[in-house]
Write a protein that holds these residues in place. Structure first.
Motif, PDB file in Angstrom:
ATOM      1  N   GLU A 282       0.839  -1.212   0.000  1.00 29.81           N
ATOM      2  CA  GLU A 282       0.000   0.000   0.000  1.00 29.81           C
ATOM      3  C   GLU A 282       0.867   1.252   0.000  1.00 29.81           C
ATOM      4  OE1 GLU A 282      -2.438  -0.494   3.462  1.00 29.81           O
ATOM      5  OE2 GLU A 282      -3.527  -2.180   2.570  1.00 29.81           O
ATOM      6  N   ARG A 283       1.882   1.259   0.840  1.00 29.94           N
ATOM      7  CA  ARG A 283       2.756   2.430   0.962  1.00 29.94           C
ATOM      8  C   ARG A 283       3.525   2.675  -0.343  1.00 29.94           C
ATOM      9  NH1 ARG A 283       4.063   6.466   1.076  1.00 29.94           N
ATOM     10  NH2 ARG A 283       5.518   7.647   2.360  1.00 29.94           N
ATOM     11  N   LEU A 284       3.999   1.583  -0.964  1.00 28.16           N
ATOM     12  CA  LEU A 284       4.749   1.739  -2.215  1.00 28.16           C
ATOM     13  C   LEU A 284       3.835   2.143  -3.372  1.00 28.16           C
ATOM     14  CD1 LEU A 284       7.397  -1.124  -1.977  1.00 28.16           C
ATOM     15  CD2 LEU A 284       7.745   1.333  -1.703  1.00 28.16           C
ATOM     16  N   ARG A 292       5.054   8.854 -10.674  1.00 29.46           N
ATOM     17  CA  ARG A 292       4.481   8.469 -11.972  1.00 29.46           C
ATOM     18  C   ARG A 292       5.135   7.191 -12.511  1.00 29.46           C
ATOM     19  NH1 ARG A 292       1.551  12.968 -13.791  1.00 29.46           N
ATOM     20  NH2 ARG A 292       2.129  14.836 -12.655  1.00 29.46           N
ATOM     21  N   ALA A 293       5.234   6.228 -11.623  1.00 27.45           N
ATOM     22  CA  ALA A 293       5.855   4.951 -11.983  1.00 27.45           C
ATOM     23  C   ALA A 293       4.869   3.818 -11.722  1.00 27.45           C
ATOM     24  CB  ALA A 293       7.125   4.749 -11.148  1.00 27.45           C
ATOM     25  N   GLY A 294       5.246   2.604 -12.073  1.00 30.41           N
ATOM     26  CA  GLY A 294       4.386   1.435 -11.850  1.00 30.41           C
ATOM     27  C   GLY A 294       4.980   0.545 -10.771  1.00 30.41           C
ATOM     28  N   LEU A 295       4.098  -0.199 -10.082  1.00 32.62           N
ATOM     29  CA  LEU A 295       4.545  -1.113  -9.024  1.00 32.62           C
ATOM     30  C   LEU A 295       4.170  -2.541  -9.414  1.00 32.62           C
ATOM     31  CD1 LEU A 295       5.647  -1.521  -6.107  1.00 32.62           C
ATOM     32  CD2 LEU A 295       3.304  -1.230  -5.299  1.00 32.62           C
ATOM     33  N   PHE A 296       5.118  -3.456  -9.263  1.00 31.13           N
ATOM     34  CA  PHE A 296       4.908  -4.845  -9.673  1.00 31.13           C
ATOM     35  C   PHE A 296       5.330  -5.802  -8.568  1.00 31.13           C
ATOM     36  CE2 PHE A 296       5.668  -2.157 -13.254  1.00 31.13           C
ATOM     37  CZ  PHE A 296       4.712  -2.528 -14.187  1.00 31.13           C
TER      38      PHE A 296
END
Ligand code: KG4
Ligand code: ZN
Length: 342
Positions: A282-284, A292-296
Motif C-alpha cells: 500500500e505504501r509503495l 508516476r511509476a508502476g509497481l509490480f
C-alpha cells in the motif's frame, strides 16, 4: 521449452513445471516452518533431511497435476545458491542427476534472481529496465535491473535483512517463526499513534539500509512494556508490532523513492518474502503514484520461496543457450551482481 524447477535453498521445498509457450503448468510446495518453529528458526541439518524426504514426492505431484511424464521435461532448473549448503545440495544433486538421466540440459539458478523475476509470472508483468527491491529473510537489496543478469547493486542492508528483522522482532514479542506474517497480522489491531520507532539511515543520502538499531529499539520498548510477570498486554503487543512494521515499511519506501529518482526508472518491482506484506504494498503504491511509476509484485505465494520462480528464471537462461556442466555446484554465498547477462 518445458522446464522442471526445483527450490531447496532454505526451509521450503518447491517444485514447478513452466512452459515457455503456455506459462506455468503446475507447482507444489512443502513448507517446513512448523518443524523449525519449535526451535525458533531454521535448523540447517533438519532442513536438508526434510528436503530429501519431500523432493521426489513433490516432483511426482507436479508431473501428475500437469498430466505429463518426466519424458516430457525438456530441461531441469535448480537453485544453486545462495542458501544453506546442505539444503542446496539436495536440490542441486537431484536436479542435476535427473537431467542427466533424462538426457536433457540443466541449469543452476541464483535464488535471488528467481525472486526478482517472479513478478514476470503474473498477468501484467514489468518490462526492463526496472528498479527491484529484494526483501527476504536473508537479503535486503535495491537493484537496477536492465535485463536478465544485468544487475547493478544500488544499496543493501549493512546488517540484518528486512525479513530477519521481522522474525527477530516477532521473537521478542513471543511470536512463532517466521514472524513476518504474524507481526503483520498483529499490527492490524495496533494504534499507529502510540509509538514512533526510528527510520534508520533515512536522514543521510544513499541507498543502504540498517535494521539492527531498530531491533534494539523494539527490544527496549517491549521490555519497558512488560508487567511484573514479564507479560505484555495484547493491545501493547499490537501497538509495538504496528510501530515496528511502520518503521520498516517507511524506511523501505523512502529508499525506493530515492532509487527511482536516482535511476530515472519508472517501474518498481518488489520481490522476496517481505514483498507479501500488505502495508508495504500500500505504501509503495503511494510512492510510485507520486513518481508516476508502476509497481509490480508476485502473488503472495510466489513472494516467498517457491519452485515456479526457479523454473521461470532457469527457462530464460536455458532459452539463451546457458546450461550447467555435469558438476554439481551449490554456492552458499553468491553475489547477484556477478551473474552473466543473457
Ligand atoms: O523469500 P523468503 O521466503 O525466504 C528467503 O529467501 O529468505 O522470505 C522469508 C521472509 C521471512 O523473514 C518472513 O518473516 C518474511 O519473509 N515474510 C514477511 C511476510 N511474509 C513473509 N514479512 C513481513 N510481512 C509479511 N506478510
Ligand atoms: Zn527466498
Amino acid at each position: 521449452m518445458r522446464v522442471l524447477g526445483i527450490e531447496t535453498s532454505c526451509d521450503e521445498t518447491g517444485v514447478a513445471l513452466y512452459d515457455s509457450e503456455q506459462g506455468l503448468l503446475s507447482d507444489a510446495l512443502y513448507s517446513q516452518v512448523k518443524m523449525h518453529a519449535e526451535y525458533g528458526g531454521v535448523v540447517p541439518e533438519l532442513a536438508s533431511r526434510d528436503h530429501v524426504r519431500k523432493l521426489l514426492p513433490l516432483i511426482r505431484e507436479v508431473m501428475a497435476k500437469a498430466e505429463l511424464a518426466l519424458a516430457d521435461v525438456d530441461a531441469v532448473a535448480y537453485t544453486a545458491g545462495p542458501g544453506l549448503i546442505g539444503a542446496l545440495m539436495v536440490g542441486a544433486s537431484t536436479g542435476r542427476a535427473l537431467a542427466l538421466g533424462l538426457g536433457v540440459p540443466a541449469v543452476g539458478v541464483h535464488h535471488m534472481e528467481g525472486h526478482l523475476l517472479a513478478p514476470m509470472l503474473e498477468d501484467n508483468p514489468p518490462s526492463f529496465p526496472f528498479v527491484a527491491l529484494l526483501v527476504s529473510g536473508g537479503h535486503t537489496q535495491l537493484v537496477s535491473v536492465k535485463g536478465i543478469g544485468q544487475y547493478e547493486l544500488l544499496g543493501e542492508s549493512l546488517d540484518d535483512a528486512a525479513g530477519e528483522a521481522f522474525d527477530k522482532a516477532a521473537k521478542m514479542l513471543g511470536l512463532d517463526y517466521p514472524g513476518g506474517p504474524l507481526i503483520a497480522r498483529l499490527a492490524q489491531q495496533g494504534n499507529r499513534e502510540r509509538y514512533r520507532f526510528p527510520r534508520p539511515m533515512t536522514d543521510r543520502p544513499g541507498l543502504d539500509f540498517s535494521f539492527s538499531g531498530l531491533k534494539t529499539f523494539t527490544l527496549n520498548t517491549a521490555n519497558g512494556a512488560r508487567d511484573d510477570d514479564g507479560n505484555i498486554d495484547p493491545q501493547t503487543m499490537a501497538d509495538i508490532a504496528c510501530a515496528f512494521e511502520d518503521a520498516v515499511v517507511e524506511t523501505l519506501a523512502i529508499k525506493c523513492r530515492r532509487a527511482l529518482q536516482h535511476t530515472g526508472m519508472k517501474q518498481l518491482v518488489i520481490a522476496g518474502g517481505v514483498s507479501a506484506n500488505q502495508r508495504l504494498r500500500e505504501r509503495l503504491a503511494e510512492v510510485v503514484k507520486k513518481e508516476r511509476a508502476g509497481l509490480f509484485y508476485a502473488r503472495p505465494e510466489f513472494c516467498t520461496d517457491n519452485g515456479a520462480m526457479i523454473a521461470y528464471a532457469g527457462c530464460q537462461r536455458l532459452l539463451a543457450g546457458q546450461s550447467a556442466d555435469l558438476t554439481i555446484l551449490a554456492r552458499p554465498r553468491w553475489p547477484l551482481d556477478t551473474l552473466d547477462a543473457i
